[in-house]
Structure formats: C-alpha cells, structure tokens
Design an enzyme around this catalytic site. Structure first.
Site, PDB file in Angstrom:
ATOM      1  N   GLU A 251       0.803  -1.222   0.000  1.00 50.95           N
ATOM      2  CA  GLU A 251       0.000   0.000   0.000  1.00 50.95           C
ATOM      3  C   GLU A 251       0.837   1.274   0.000  1.00 50.95           C
ATOM      4  O   GLU A 251       0.685   2.151   0.864  1.00 50.95           O
ATOM      5  CB  GLU A 251      -0.965   0.007   1.189  1.00 50.95           C
ATOM      6  CG  GLU A 251      -1.948  -1.157   1.166  1.00 50.95           C
ATOM      7  CD  GLU A 251      -2.969  -1.118   2.274  1.00 50.95           C
ATOM      8  OE1 GLU A 251      -4.051  -1.707   2.100  1.00 50.95           O
ATOM      9  OE2 GLU A 251      -2.684  -0.503   3.331  1.00 50.95           O
TER      10      GLU A 251
ATOM     11  N   ASN B 142      -5.270  -4.967  -2.454  1.00 53.72           N
ATOM     12  CA  ASN B 142      -5.880  -4.921  -1.128  1.00 53.72           C
ATOM     13  C   ASN B 142      -7.226  -4.208  -1.277  1.00 53.72           C
ATOM     14  O   ASN B 142      -7.291  -2.981  -1.315  1.00 53.72           O
ATOM     15  CB  ASN B 142      -5.000  -4.160  -0.139  1.00 53.72           C
ATOM     16  CG  ASN B 142      -3.679  -4.853   0.129  1.00 53.72           C
ATOM     17  OD1 ASN B 142      -3.404  -5.941  -0.381  1.00 53.72           O
ATOM     18  ND2 ASN B 142      -2.829  -4.229   0.927  1.00 53.72           N
TER      19      ASN B 142
ATOM     20  N   GLU C 285      -5.299  -8.639   0.209  1.00 54.21           N
ATOM     21  CA  GLU C 285      -6.069  -8.360   1.436  1.00 54.21           C
ATOM     22  C   GLU C 285      -7.542  -8.211   1.066  1.00 54.21           C
ATOM     23  O   GLU C 285      -7.874  -7.588   0.062  1.00 54.21           O
ATOM     24  CB  GLU C 285      -5.614  -7.083   2.142  1.00 54.21           C
ATOM     25  CG  GLU C 285      -4.281  -7.168   2.839  1.00 54.21           C
ATOM     26  CD  GLU C 285      -3.929  -5.871   3.573  1.00 54.21           C
ATOM     27  OE1 GLU C 285      -4.869  -5.119   3.951  1.00 54.21           O
ATOM     28  OE2 GLU C 285      -2.733  -5.597   3.751  1.00 54.21           O
TER      29      GLU C 285
END
Length: 423
Positions: A101, A241, A314
């Site tokens: 991220e 994610n 994720e």
C-alpha cells in the site's frame, strides 16, 4: 493455518528488525533467525511464505540522516535491504512484494500527515512540517525508484536461480460517480489515476498517468533515461488490497470546500448519496459492504495493465471491539456473508478472463490495526488480548469448509449466473 487448509501465508519483514541502522550498520542476526524460523515452520506445514519487504516501517536512522523517502538516497538503502533478504530467504521464498500500500503510506505520511513522519500543509492537514503540494510526489517518486532498484537486483542476481516472483500490493478502493453526469464520471477516472495508476503506470509503462501530468505539470517529477531502464524490469504481479467502494464527486467544475478534495485530484469521496449509504456500513469509517466493487477493481486493473497477473492480497471485514461480548464476536455472521459475497464477485471477474492467481483474507487473527489499535477486529480467530488465547470464529470454520470443498466454486459460479451486477 495448516488445520484450515491454507496453503500460503502473507507476512512482512521489518526493515528495522533486519537492519536497525539501514546500510549504516550491521545485519541483525537475531532478526534473520526470527524470519528463518518462521519461514521454515511454514514450509514444514506445506504453507508457502508470501513476503512483503516494506509495510510502512523504516529504520529511524534513515529518517534522521536524510529524510528517508524525500531523498533519492533511499533507493540504494532499500536495494541493500532487499538484497539482504533475497540472500537470506530467497532459497525458500518464491513470492516477494516490494511495498504494501505505497499509495496509503505516501498519502497518510506526506499529504494529510496522520502516519509517520507526519508531514503535511493546509488545506490537506495541520502538521508542524511538510508541503502537501510537493512532498507526496517526491516521496512517491523515490519509492517507485526503490521498487525498481530492488527488482533490478532480483532480476539480475537472484530470480533465475531462486525461481521466484516479485510484485507490489496496492490499496485499491473501487469508485463510482456520485451523480450520472460527465464531470463525476471524469472525476472517478481521475481519482483512480491519482490513487493507483500513480504508482503502477511508471512501473508498467515508464511514466506517470497523463491524468496526473495534465494537472500537476512540473510538480510531477520526471524519470531520467537511466531510471527508465530500471523501470523496464516492471513487476511479475499486482497485489490488490480491496475492501470497499465509495462515491466520487467532481471538484474541478463543481468546487468543493477547502481540504475536501483528495489531494490534487479534484475529487471528493463519500459513502452516501442522498442520505443512503453505498452499501451496508461497517464499524470502520469508509468501509461499506459493496461486493460488486471487487469485480470492478479487478477488471479495471485487468484492462489498464494488459491482464498482468493479480493476487488479492487483502480482503476482510472489521468488527467493533470494546463493549461486545466474546460470544457475539465469535458469531461473526456478517464476516461470513461479506467473504462469501466478495469471493463470488471475484469469481465473476475470473470468469471474465481476469488473471487472478490467489486470494488472502485479512486477517488470520485479531491484531493491532494501525491508528484503530485494538478497537477493530478483522481476524478469523478471536484473540483474548489479556491471555493471547486464540479461538476460531464462525468465519474460520466457514473458510475451512470453503477451502476444502471442491464444489464450492462450482456453486458460486452457478449462483453468479442468476445475479445482476449493478456497478
């Protein structure tokens, strides 16, 4: 994990645990031993380690010496750290993620200042130092080149003999126009460029998205010919994610209040339209249950990046902790429904040709959730924070059944045929 039937575990290596002073100090053998023990224990149970090199943390000395991500020197420090890891663990680790991220790390660290090092300026935030108009782009530029440095080292010295893959994992919300007007549609595409393509376009195409260049001009750094050669190493997969979907309203032709726009994207995000949430709210702000967003974000990346291999790195559902009984936390029906519906949506994207290779739930067990601390629980397993005892929740039993029932995906596929996808 072994008893559940999980065949891969994603975790991060702490840079500070392995190299407490970066390249200015020695390798910490205790840190190497810690990860060797973890990796070996996973492999003994038939579980593949899926390793992230950087999940926001950095040796403090690099911040103190030269300002970490704001200095181009960080590329060489990160490359050094990556090579230490490739040497120590690459004989057994076949999946590497350079950064987790990075779009959140830069946004929160240098634009709005709620993560370390806490840099920002008005109207984006109130911080004792920083410049939200310039620093995010410098920090992101150095981070992208750090990815290129690590990938270059891996390609040239380790990949052939170790047989692994290397990629990057992005925080990936899906966005929908708030209103069915051209301005909001354009703002939605612009925000996706400022949010995700900012990092992936340079790595895959060698330059920043045109949507950013048009707005930022000279504020957006440029890549030298030597840097472009490094960027040609690209990546082997994109990590996604994904948790939720939000609405986007234009701020370019319909001005927003100061600070409402997401940086320089001239886009305002919200979870509501006319007082109605985009999906069922959860205890975490900005996380709504919108399963169709999974299909949409995967197919967006599929189209923009020539169907590069993807992993859902994720995906999960938060429970509120605090004054909630253990019994209620263990009976996490909302999480079961969330996972089932998001996996069904993912299956639609796969059936539409998306090159998705794997899926990870966030998370195996309740843990410390950054700024939310212990107030939110994402785990399939309940953790008693006083005794550290772990108890499987309803979702853990459901996930075990899902992983061990070969007919599950077949039933999901037949269910998909009867569904409509409104987004």
């Amino acid at each position: 994990m072994h008893s559940m039937g999980v065949n891969s575990y994603r975790f991060s290596i702490s840079w500070s645990r392995v190299l407490p002073r970066g390249k200015f100090g020695e390798v910490n053998q205790a840190g190497i031993d810690f990860y060797n023990n973890l990796i070996n224990a996973l492999l003994q149970r038939g579980i593949h380690p899926f390793v992230t090199l950087n999940h926001f943390d950095i040796p403090q000395e690099l911040e103190d010496r030269y300002g970490s991500w704001l200095n181009s020197q960080i590329q060489y420090d990160f490359g050094h750290f990556a090579e230490v890891c490739f040497k120590a663990f690459g004989d057994r680790v076949k999946y590497w993620i350079t950064f987790n991220e990075p779009n959140l790390m830069i946004k929160h660290g240098y634009l709005i200042g709620i993560f370390p090092p806490g840099h920002c300026s008005e109207p984006s935030g109130e911080c004792p130092m920083g410049d939200s108009a310039i620093e995010p782009y410098i920090a992101a530029h150095n981070l992208i080149l750090s990815h290129a440095s690590a990938t270059d080292i891996y390609r040239k010295k380790y990949q052939v003999k170790q047989g692994g893959l290397i990629g990057m994992a992005m925080s990936a919300y899906w966005y929908e126009p708030l209103r069915n007007i051209p301005a909001d549609v354009s703002a939605t595409q612009r925000l996706l460029a400022f949010d995700i393509a900012w990092y992936l376009d340079p790595i895959i195409y060698g330059d920043y998205p045109p949507e950013m260049r048009q707005i930022l001009g000279s504020r957006l750094p440029t890549f030298s010919s030597q840097e472009r050669r490094k960027l040609q190493n690209k990546l082997d997969f994109i990590g996604i994610n994904h948790y939720s979907t939000l609405y986007v309203r234009d701020c370019l032709f319909f001005p927003c209040k100061p600070g409402d726009s997401q940086g320089d994207s001239f886009a305002f995000i919200t979870g509501e339209r006319d007082g109605h949430p985009i999906g069922t709210p959860t205890p975490m702000p900005t996380l709504y249950v919108v399963p169709e967003g999974m299909q949409q974000i995967v197919q967006y990346l599929q189209k923009r990046y020539n169907n590069t291999a993807m992993y859902i790195t994720e995906n999960g559902y938060p429970q509120k902790s605090g004054n909630v009984s253990k019994k209620d936390l263990l009976n996490d029906k909302e999480r079961v429904e969330y996972l089932e519906n998001y996996l069904t949506s993912l299956n639609v994207a796969i059936r539409n040709g998306a090159n998705v290779r794997g899926y990870f739930v966030w998370s195996l067990m309740d843990n410390f959730e950054w700024l939310y601390g212990y107030t939110l629980r994402f785990g399939l397993h309940y953790v008693d924070y006083n005794t550290l005892e772990r108890t499987p929740k309803l979702s853990a039993h459901w996930y075990k059944d899902f992983l061990n029932n070969p007919k599950t995906l077949e039933s999901m596929a037949s269910d998909v045929k009867s569904r409509t996808m409104p987004l």
